[in-house]
Design an enzyme around this catalytic site. Structure first.
Site, PDB file in Angstrom:
ATOM      1  CG  ASP A   1      -1.969   1.060   1.216  1.00  0.00           C
ATOM      2  OD1 ASP A   1      -1.760   2.110   0.571  1.00  0.00           O
ATOM      3  OD2 ASP A   1      -3.015   0.858   1.848  1.00  0.00           O
TER       4      ASP A   1
ATOM      5  N   GLY B   1      -1.755  -3.672  -3.037  1.00  0.00           N
ATOM      6  CA  GLY B   1      -1.656  -2.262  -2.670  1.00  0.00           C
ATOM      7  C   GLY B   1      -2.804  -1.817  -1.787  1.00  0.00           C
ATOM      8  CG  HIS B   2      -5.166   2.347  -0.657  1.00  0.00           C
ATOM      9  ND1 HIS B   2      -4.858   2.529   0.681  1.00  0.00           N
ATOM     10  CD2 HIS B   2      -6.326   3.028  -0.874  1.00  0.00           C
ATOM     11  CE1 HIS B   2      -5.779   3.295   1.239  1.00  0.00           C
ATOM     12  NE2 HIS B   2      -6.672   3.611   0.325  1.00  0.00           N
ATOM     13  CB  ILE B   3      -8.041  -0.985  -3.884  1.00  0.00           C
ATOM     14  CG1 ILE B   3      -7.776   0.520  -3.817  1.00  0.00           C
ATOM     15  CG2 ILE B   3      -9.537  -1.252  -3.997  1.00  0.00           C
ATOM     16  CD1 ILE B   3      -8.130   1.268  -5.074  1.00  0.00           C
TER      17      ILE B   3
END
Length: 82
Positions: free
Chosen positions: A34, A61-63
């Site tokens: 992330d 990552g972030h999602i």
């Protein structure tokens, strides 16, 4: 990054100080890569929440729900089954 910074409330320190009072089981799901909010933030949340579980998804990552949907739903389902 600027958008993420704007969502931090002005009383964030006060809110963080109250986290240890939450006793409900809490799943913290994080992507190791992330770049928006570093894993260290998830680790700090895990330390602050007394009944939390931190699950880290590798190569994500972030999602996570979009990047690794199968792994995400497996982790959430396992958590809810407890």
């Amino acid at each position: 990054l600027q958008t993420a910074k704007r969502i931090i409330p002005p009383d964030a320190d006060g809110l963080i100080a109250k986290l240890n009072k939450l006793t409900i089981p809490t799943l913290i799901l994080w992507g190791r890569e992330d770049k928006v909010i570093p894993l260290r933030v998830g680790e700090l949340l895990h330390e602050a929440l007394p009944n939390s579980t931190l699950e880290v998804i590798e190569e994500c990552g972030h999602i996570p729900q979009e990047e690794k949907p199968d792994e995400t739903i497996t982790i959430i389902s396992r958590f809810l089954d407890r």
